[in-house]
Design a protein around this motif. Structure first.
Motif, PDB file in Angstrom:
ATOM      1  N   MET A   2     -12.239 -16.360  -3.064  1.00  0.00           N
ATOM      2  CA  MET A   2     -12.610 -15.306  -2.139  1.00  0.00           C
ATOM      3  C   MET A   2     -11.450 -14.329  -2.010  1.00  0.00           C
ATOM      4  N   THR A   3     -11.776 -13.109  -1.709  1.00  0.00           N
ATOM      5  CA  THR A   3     -10.746 -12.085  -1.700  1.00  0.00           C
ATOM      6  C   THR A   3     -10.203 -11.793  -0.305  1.00  0.00           C
ATOM      7  N   MET A   4      -9.029 -11.216  -0.311  1.00  0.00           N
ATOM      8  CA  MET A   4      -8.400 -10.748   0.912  1.00  0.00           C
ATOM      9  C   MET A   4      -8.453  -9.221   0.871  1.00  0.00           C
ATOM     10  N   GLN A   5      -8.883  -8.602   1.955  1.00  0.00           N
ATOM     11  CA  GLN A   5      -8.941  -7.144   2.036  1.00  0.00           C
ATOM     12  C   GLN A   5      -7.625  -6.637   2.598  1.00  0.00           C
ATOM     13  N   VAL A   6      -7.000  -5.719   1.883  1.00  0.00           N
ATOM     14  CA  VAL A   6      -5.727  -5.146   2.288  1.00  0.00           C
ATOM     15  C   VAL A   6      -5.967  -3.696   2.701  1.00  0.00           C
ATOM     16  N   TYR A   7      -5.585  -3.357   3.924  1.00  0.00           N
ATOM     17  CA  TYR A   7      -5.784  -2.022   4.476  1.00  0.00           C
ATOM     18  C   TYR A   7      -4.456  -1.273   4.408  1.00  0.00           C
ATOM     19  N   TYR A   8      -4.390  -0.248   3.558  1.00  0.00           N
ATOM     20  CA  TYR A   8      -3.133   0.458   3.321  1.00  0.00           C
ATOM     21  C   TYR A   8      -3.337   1.962   3.469  1.00  0.00           C
ATOM     22  N   ASP A   9      -2.244   2.668   3.667  1.00  0.00           N
ATOM     23  CA  ASP A   9      -2.249   4.119   3.816  1.00  0.00           C
ATOM     24  C   ASP A   9      -2.067   4.759   2.446  1.00  0.00           C
ATOM     25  N   GLY A  10      -3.152   5.242   1.873  1.00  0.00           N
ATOM     26  CA  GLY A  10      -3.109   5.859   0.554  1.00  0.00           C
ATOM     27  C   GLY A  10      -2.392   7.190   0.509  1.00  0.00           C
ATOM     28  N   ASP A  11      -2.086   7.770   1.666  1.00  0.00           N
ATOM     29  CA  ASP A  11      -1.321   9.017   1.709  1.00  0.00           C
ATOM     30  C   ASP A  11       0.179   8.775   1.710  1.00  0.00           C
ATOM     31  N   CYS A  12       0.594   7.538   1.820  1.00  0.00           N
ATOM     32  CA  CYS A  12       2.020   7.184   1.807  1.00  0.00           C
ATOM     33  C   CYS A  12       2.427   6.937   0.349  1.00  0.00           C
ATOM     34  N   PRO A  13       3.301   7.779  -0.206  1.00  0.00           N
ATOM     35  CA  PRO A  13       3.658   7.638  -1.618  1.00  0.00           C
ATOM     36  C   PRO A  13       4.242   6.261  -1.968  1.00  0.00           C
ATOM     37  N   LEU A  14       5.108   5.749  -1.147  1.00  0.00           N
ATOM     38  CA  LEU A  14       5.707   4.442  -1.421  1.00  0.00           C
ATOM     39  C   LEU A  14       4.661   3.335  -1.320  1.00  0.00           C
ATOM     40  N   CYS A  15       3.820   3.410  -0.302  1.00  0.00           N
ATOM     41  CA  CYS A  15       2.748   2.416  -0.119  1.00  0.00           C
ATOM     42  C   CYS A  15       1.802   2.441  -1.314  1.00  0.00           C
ATOM     43  N   ARG A  16       1.430   3.634  -1.727  1.00  0.00           N
ATOM     44  CA  ARG A  16       0.502   3.811  -2.855  1.00  0.00           C
ATOM     45  C   ARG A  16       1.078   3.210  -4.132  1.00  0.00           C
ATOM     46  N   ARG A  17       2.369   3.440  -4.363  1.00  0.00           N
ATOM     47  CA  ARG A  17       3.026   2.896  -5.550  1.00  0.00           C
ATOM     48  C   ARG A  17       2.969   1.373  -5.562  1.00  0.00           C
ATOM     49  N   GLU A  18       3.266   0.779  -4.411  1.00  0.00           N
ATOM     50  CA  GLU A  18       3.244  -0.682  -4.291  1.00  0.00           C
ATOM     51  C   GLU A  18       1.841  -1.235  -4.523  1.00  0.00           C
ATOM     52  N   ILE A  19       0.846  -0.607  -3.918  1.00  0.00           N
ATOM     53  CA  ILE A  19      -0.539  -1.067  -4.071  1.00  0.00           C
ATOM     54  C   ILE A  19      -0.999  -0.891  -5.518  1.00  0.00           C
ATOM     55  N   ASP A  20      -0.678   0.226  -6.137  1.00  0.00           N
ATOM     56  CA  ASP A  20      -1.052   0.441  -7.537  1.00  0.00           C
ATOM     57  C   ASP A  20      -0.419  -0.622  -8.436  1.00  0.00           C
ATOM     58  N   TRP A  21       0.839  -0.946  -8.158  1.00  0.00           N
ATOM     59  CA  TRP A  21       1.557  -1.962  -8.932  1.00  0.00           C
ATOM     60  C   TRP A  21       0.885  -3.321  -8.781  1.00  0.00           C
ATOM     61  N   LEU A  22       0.529  -3.675  -7.546  1.00  0.00           N
ATOM     62  CA  LEU A  22      -0.137  -4.955  -7.300  1.00  0.00           C
ATOM     63  C   LEU A  22      -1.561  -4.962  -7.873  1.00  0.00           C
ATOM     64  N   ALA A  23      -2.253  -3.840  -7.804  1.00  0.00           N
ATOM     65  CA  ALA A  23      -3.626  -3.762  -8.317  1.00  0.00           C
ATOM     66  C   ALA A  23      -3.661  -4.059  -9.815  1.00  0.00           C
ATOM     67  N   LYS A  24      -2.655  -3.626 -10.546  1.00  0.00           N
ATOM     68  CA  LYS A  24      -2.590  -3.900 -11.986  1.00  0.00           C
ATOM     69  C   LYS A  24      -2.430  -5.394 -12.266  1.00  0.00           C
ATOM     70  N   ARG A  25      -1.872  -6.109 -11.324  1.00  0.00           N
ATOM     71  CA  ARG A  25      -1.633  -7.549 -11.484  1.00  0.00           C
ATOM     72  C   ARG A  25      -2.727  -8.407 -10.846  1.00  0.00           C
ATOM     73  N   ASN A  26      -3.692  -7.770 -10.252  1.00  0.00           N
ATOM     74  CA  ASN A  26      -4.766  -8.434  -9.522  1.00  0.00           C
ATOM     75  C   ASN A  26      -5.885  -8.871 -10.482  1.00  0.00           C
ATOM     76  N   ARG A  27      -5.510  -9.560 -11.539  1.00  0.00           N
ATOM     77  CA  ARG A  27      -6.447  -9.924 -12.611  1.00  0.00           C
ATOM     78  C   ARG A  27      -7.539 -10.883 -12.156  1.00  0.00           C
ATOM     79  N   LYS A  28      -7.257 -11.709 -11.175  1.00  0.00           N
ATOM     80  CA  LYS A  28      -8.254 -12.661 -10.684  1.00  0.00           C
ATOM     81  C   LYS A  28      -9.068 -12.086  -9.531  1.00  0.00           C
ATOM     82  N   ALA A  29      -8.868 -10.813  -9.249  1.00  0.00           N
ATOM     83  CA  ALA A  29      -9.593 -10.103  -8.185  1.00  0.00           C
ATOM     84  C   ALA A  29      -9.507 -10.837  -6.844  1.00  0.00           C
TER      85      ALA A  29
END
Length: 122
Positions: free
Chosen positions: A1-28
Motif C-alpha cells: 500500500m502506498t503512502m501519500q506525500v503532500y509537498y509544495d511543488g512551488d518550492c524549488p528545493l522541495c520539488r527537486r527532492e520529490i523528483d529525485w525520490l519519484a525516480k527511485r519509487n519503482r515499487k510505487a
C-alpha cells in the motif's frame, strides 16, 4: 500500500527532492500530491492549506498522518534508501534533525525567494 506525500511543488528545493525520490519509487510505495497545484483542495484531506504548507506531511495507507522529518525517514525507506536517514533516529541526531527541519520549514518560502503571508510563514 502506498503512502501519500503532500509537498509544495512551488518550492524549488522541495520539488527537486520529490523528483529525485519519484525516480527511485519503482515499487510505487509513494504517491506524491502537489499542494501548490490549482486543483488541490486541502479541505478534502481534512487539513488546512496553511497547515500543509507549514511542514511536509504524509498520510500512511492506514490513515495515520506523519509530519516533518518522519516523512523523510519513511519516504527514503520506501524507496530502499532508509540507510541515508537512519542516523536521524538516534536520540541526539533526531533532536538536531527535527529542529533543523523546523527551521527550514519556517523559512523556506523566504529562502527560496517566494513571498509569504504571516499565516504561512509563521
Amino acid at each position: 500500500m502506498t503512502m501519500q506525500v503532500y509537498y509544495d511543488g512551488d518550492c524549488p528545493l522541495c520539488r527537486r527532492e520529490i523528483d529525485w525520490l519519484a525516480k527511485r519509487n519503482r515499487k510505487a510505495m509513494l504517491t506524491f500530491v502537489d499542494i501548490a497545484g490549482a486543483d488541490f483542495d486541502a479541505a478534502l484531506v481534512g487539513k488546512s492549506h496553511e497547515e500543509l504548507m507549514g511542514q511536509l506531511h504524509a498520510r500512511t495507507a492506514d490513515g495515520q498522518w506523519l509530519v516533518g522529518v518522519e516523512v523523510f525517514r519513511r519516504m527514503y525507506s520506501a524507496v530502499g534508501l532508509g540507510f541515508l536517514t537512519s542516523w536521524t533516529r538516534l536520540p541526539i541526531a533526531r533532536w538536531v534533525a527535527d529542529r533543523a527541519y523546523a527551521l527550514f520549514a519556517r523559512n523556506r518560502l523566504r529562502w527560496t525567494g517566494r513571498r509569504c503571508n504571516d499565516k504561512v510563514c509563521r
